[in-house]
Design a protein around this motif. Structure first.
Motif, PDB file in Angstrom:
ATOM      1  N   LYS A  18      -9.128   0.637  -7.734  1.00  0.00           N
ATOM      2  CA  LYS A  18     -10.237   1.342  -8.391  1.00  0.00           C
ATOM      3  C   LYS A  18     -10.041   1.224  -9.906  1.00  0.00           C
ATOM      4  CE  LYS A  18     -11.304   3.580  -4.443  1.00  0.00           C
ATOM      5  NZ  LYS A  18     -12.567   3.542  -3.730  1.00  0.00           N
ATOM      6  N   ARG A  59     -10.296   3.021 -13.390  1.00  0.00           N
ATOM      7  CA  ARG A  59     -10.337   4.430 -13.807  1.00  0.00           C
ATOM      8  C   ARG A  59     -11.366   4.679 -14.912  1.00  0.00           C
ATOM      9  NH1 ARG A  59      -4.973   6.396 -15.834  1.00  0.00           N
ATOM     10  NH2 ARG A  59      -5.861   8.438 -15.469  1.00  0.00           N
ATOM     11  N   ARG A 112     -16.691  -0.011 -16.906  1.00  0.00           N
ATOM     12  CA  ARG A 112     -16.916  -1.267 -16.184  1.00  0.00           C
ATOM     13  C   ARG A 112     -17.028  -2.452 -17.140  1.00  0.00           C
ATOM     14  NH1 ARG A 112     -21.345  -1.332 -12.574  1.00  0.00           N
ATOM     15  NH2 ARG A 112     -21.010   0.878 -12.202  1.00  0.00           N
ATOM     16  N   GLU A 130      -7.593   9.299  -6.656  1.00  0.00           N
ATOM     17  CA  GLU A 130      -8.284   9.713  -5.418  1.00  0.00           C
ATOM     18  C   GLU A 130      -8.723   8.497  -4.583  1.00  0.00           C
ATOM     19  OE1 GLU A 130      -9.233  12.061  -3.365  1.00  0.00           O
ATOM     20  OE2 GLU A 130     -10.764  10.801  -2.423  1.00  0.00           O
ATOM     21  N   ASN A 153     -10.957   7.971  -2.334  1.00  0.00           N
ATOM     22  CA  ASN A 153     -12.375   7.646  -2.174  1.00  0.00           C
ATOM     23  C   ASN A 153     -13.167   7.728  -3.480  1.00  0.00           C
ATOM     24  OD1 ASN A 153     -12.481   7.080   0.706  1.00  0.00           O
ATOM     25  ND2 ASN A 153     -11.791   9.195   0.922  1.00  0.00           N
ATOM     26  N   ALA A 154     -12.473   7.570  -4.586  1.00  0.00           N
ATOM     27  CA  ALA A 154     -13.166   7.548  -5.885  1.00  0.00           C
ATOM     28  C   ALA A 154     -14.073   6.317  -5.941  1.00  0.00           C
ATOM     29  CB  ALA A 154     -12.136   7.482  -7.008  1.00  0.00           C
ATOM     30  N   PRO A 155     -15.111   6.345  -6.787  1.00  0.00           N
ATOM     31  CA  PRO A 155     -15.985   5.171  -6.891  1.00  0.00           C
ATOM     32  C   PRO A 155     -15.248   3.975  -7.518  1.00  0.00           C
ATOM     33  CG  PRO A 155     -16.618   6.862  -8.470  1.00  0.00           C
ATOM     34  CD  PRO A 155     -15.550   7.455  -7.621  1.00  0.00           C
ATOM     35  N   GLU A 156     -15.905   2.814  -7.455  1.00  0.00           N
ATOM     36  CA  GLU A 156     -15.267   1.575  -7.908  1.00  0.00           C
ATOM     37  C   GLU A 156     -14.882   1.624  -9.391  1.00  0.00           C
ATOM     38  OE1 GLU A 156     -17.781  -1.767  -7.162  1.00  0.00           O
ATOM     39  OE2 GLU A 156     -16.270  -3.213  -7.861  1.00  0.00           O
ATOM     40  N   TYR A 157     -15.747   2.229 -10.210  1.00  0.00           N
ATOM     41  CA  TYR A 157     -15.462   2.371 -11.650  1.00  0.00           C
ATOM     42  C   TYR A 157     -15.395   3.844 -11.987  1.00  0.00           C
ATOM     43  CZ  TYR A 157     -17.097  -2.463 -11.785  1.00  0.00           C
ATOM     44  OH  TYR A 157     -17.266  -3.802 -11.547  1.00  0.00           O
ATOM     45  N   ASP A 214     -16.088   7.541 -13.204  1.00  0.00           N
ATOM     46  CA  ASP A 214     -17.283   8.379 -13.099  1.00  0.00           C
ATOM     47  C   ASP A 214     -17.388   9.162 -14.406  1.00  0.00           C
ATOM     48  OD1 ASP A 214     -18.887  10.260 -10.641  1.00  0.00           O
ATOM     49  OD2 ASP A 214     -18.649  10.981 -12.692  1.00  0.00           O
ATOM     50  N   TYR A 224      -9.854  12.461 -11.185  1.00  0.00           N
ATOM     51  CA  TYR A 224      -9.441  11.795  -9.941  1.00  0.00           C
ATOM     52  C   TYR A 224      -7.927  11.551  -9.907  1.00  0.00           C
ATOM     53  CZ  TYR A 224     -14.303  10.658  -8.678  1.00  0.00           C
ATOM     54  OH  TYR A 224     -15.617  10.718  -8.307  1.00  0.00           O
ATOM     55  N   GLN A 262     -14.218  16.608  -5.364  1.00  0.00           N
ATOM     56  CA  GLN A 262     -14.196  15.213  -4.900  1.00  0.00           C
ATOM     57  C   GLN A 262     -12.772  14.810  -4.508  1.00  0.00           C
ATOM     58  OE1 GLN A 262     -15.282  16.429  -7.740  1.00  0.00           O
ATOM     59  NE2 GLN A 262     -17.343  15.720  -8.212  1.00  0.00           N
TER      60      GLN A 262
END
Ligand code: FAD
Length: 498
Positions: A235, A237, A240, A270, A272-276, A278, A285, A350
């Motif tokens: 991921k 952190r 992008r 985390e 299940n954090a998003p790809e880039y 947040d 996270y 989250q």
């Protein structure tokens, strides 16, 4: 290619290093323009995601009052701020980088660190004392540890807001949605950048260029190529937009590649954090309370010494360790001795978290973990940990270590035996890459022969030679500010000399 602008100094990027470079060049009398691949909403790169801690060398509280305006007399009286000398800072950098960091550059950064934070304050950046993060009660007195008493008010986003407000006041313009794609040069020097602007390739002609546009952490292909298998699955952190474009441009122009290209700063993040990153959750996270518990992989085995050193000196290499585990994940396990002390990042919504009254029940709730393997690990660990009731104190390496385990826990070892228990699932979050280009202490980019490339300067994550294997927390912003300011000054002086 048509010409979009002509300027003294073009700064590529709008993060910490770029903003410091722009302000310093402007202060030195140059006309400055900034460009960013990101939109205005996404300005500030990784800096906008940063917690805002800045490592600084200081001799005592008198130095800190030059940086932190709001310290009250009572706080000064009731707090032990300690000291963090230039040699303490250097020793931490040298030790965590396994004595590979470029000593001249690191000494320069450390020597300039206090003066640069004072300069930032003069530019409108507000600092506060990091009581909630870097101080704990020792013998009834708040005591700072680890060289990190200074944090920017509002974190990295606060830093960006302050620097950009100042830049606007000084008439420095920024073109957003305008990625730099190449360097322009003539026979003798770098003469500007080519950019994509409103879908068209344009030239921005400049007498000097400062590249401060990050590493390649947001580029899955480059991560895999340089860091190795599975790094494409990490991921990101932060932003992008740090896709290595600046590094490629510099290398294409003949810059010397330098530093630890096969390594990066990465931490427990985390699952299940998003790809880039947040923009709302930001650094929350991250999961950095592992010194007060244990980490296990899919087999139920521990795989790092969770108490090897202060968390600020281990977290940046533990992402890599998690990525090397089967399934690329781990669970952090805590009991009631630790749970009340977990950082606020363990209290967000989250989360991938499970709870259970017993370890046996917990073993069946941690998805992907072999329960029998986990139970064996915990039995061995709990037998080996000293049964000491001393509370966990993050600021002191308490020396309470496991006995007889092949993989020890060297500090903060207590049995994990007081239910109910909690476990948190993490993977690797990459922060930034360590590989970069070689610069002088004037932030001039060197070619392969060691000669500065006329008109080309760089700062921030693009600089190679600072970090190898690991990283002491709070150093990225300090290095970026010191070398960004230096790059801006050097660029202006180069312009004046033409
Ligand atoms: C979650 C998180 C927490 C952190 N916390 C801390 C902390 O507390 N203390 C600390 O010291 N460090 C921290 N860091 C690390 C720190 O954020 C970085 O070291 C630092 O911000 C890097 O600054 P920079 O100016 O080099 O790059 P960035 O701030 O990333 O800026 C790079 C800029 O270049 C732009 N760009 C990229 N490519 C192009 C292109 N082709 N053309 C034009 N523009 C381009 C980007 O959009 C961006 O504006 C943290 C990082 C993260 C992700």
């Amino acid at each position: 290619m048509s010409v979009l602008e002509t300027i003294d100094v073009i700064v590529v990027g709008t993060g910490n290093a770029a903003s410091c470079a722009a302000l310093a060049a402007s202060e030195a009398g140059a006309a400055v323009l900034m460009v960013d691949a990101a939109s205005e909403d996404d300005r500030g790169g990784n800096t906008s995601y940063a917690g805002g801690q800045m490592r600084v060398a200081f001799e005592g509280v008198d130095d800190l009052t030059k940086v932190i305006a709001d310290l009250t007399d009572e706080e000064i009286r009731n707090t032990d701020f300690g000291t963090y000398t230039a040699s303490d800072f250097f020793e931490d950098m040298a030790r965590v980088t396994q004595y590979r960091c470029h000593s001249e550059l690191v000494e320069y950064v450390i020597g300039q660190s206090l003066d640069t934070l004072v300069w930032l304050r003069g530019k409108g950046v507000r600092f506060e004392a990091a009581f909630g993060r870097q101080a704990s009660k020792v013998n009834g007195r708040m005591t700072f540890w680890g060289g990190l008493p200074c944090i920017v008010w509002g974190g990295g986003a606060g830093l960006i807001d302050a620097l950009h407000a100042r830049a606007a006041k000084e008439g420095i313009r920024t073109l957003y949605d305008t990625p730099a794609v190449g360097l322009l040069r003539d026979a003798s020097r770098i003469t500007g950048v080519s950019v994509l602007h409103k879908g068209e390739l344009k030239e921005i002609r400049a007498k000097a260029v400062v590249l401060a546009c990050g590493g390649f952490e947001a580029n899955a292909e480059m991560r895999t190529r340089y860091l190795g298998p599975n790094w494409d699955l990490a991921k990101v952190r932060g932003t992008r937009f740090n896709t290595g474009a600046g590094l490629r441009m510099a290398l294409d122009a003949g810059a010397r590649s330098y530093g630890h290209w096969s390594c990066a700063h990465s931490s427990c993040w985390e699952l299940n954090a998003p790809e880039y990153g947040d923009p709302v959750v930001k650094g929350a996270y991250q999961k950095h309370s592992y010194p007060f518990g244990v980490m296990v992989n899919a087999d139920g085995n521990r795989f790092v010494d969770e108490g090897a050193d202060f968390q600020t000196l281990t977290y940046a290499r533990f992402g890599r360790e998690v990525l090397a585990q089967p399934g690329l994940f781990a669970w952090q396990v805590f009991d009631q001795r630790a749970i009340p002390l977990l950082r606020e990042t363990y209290r967000i919504r989250q989360l991938t978290k499970v709870q259970a009254p017993t370890l046996e029940e917990l073993s069946h709730r941690m998805e992907g973990v072999n329960p029998a393997g986990f139970m064996k690990t915990m039995e061995d660990f709990n037998r080996a940990a000293p049964d000491d009731d001393a509370p966990y104190v993050a600021s002191i390496k308490d020396g309470l270590a496991t006995r007889g385990l092949t993989l020890p826990k060297s500090n903060w070892a207590r049995p994990v035996d007081r239910g109910p228990f909690e476990a948190y699932a993490v993977t690797a979050g990459i922060t930034f890459t360590f590989g970069g280009v070689k610069i002088t202490t004037a932030a001039e980019v060197e070619d392969d022969g060691g000669t500065p490339i006329p008109g080309l300067f760089t700062a921030g994550e693009m600089v190679g030679g600072l970090f190898y294997h690991n990283y002491p927390s709070g150093t990225g912003l300090t290095c970026g500010a010191v070398l960004g300011r230096t790059a801006g000054r050097s660029a202006a002086s180069f312009v004046h000399g033409l």
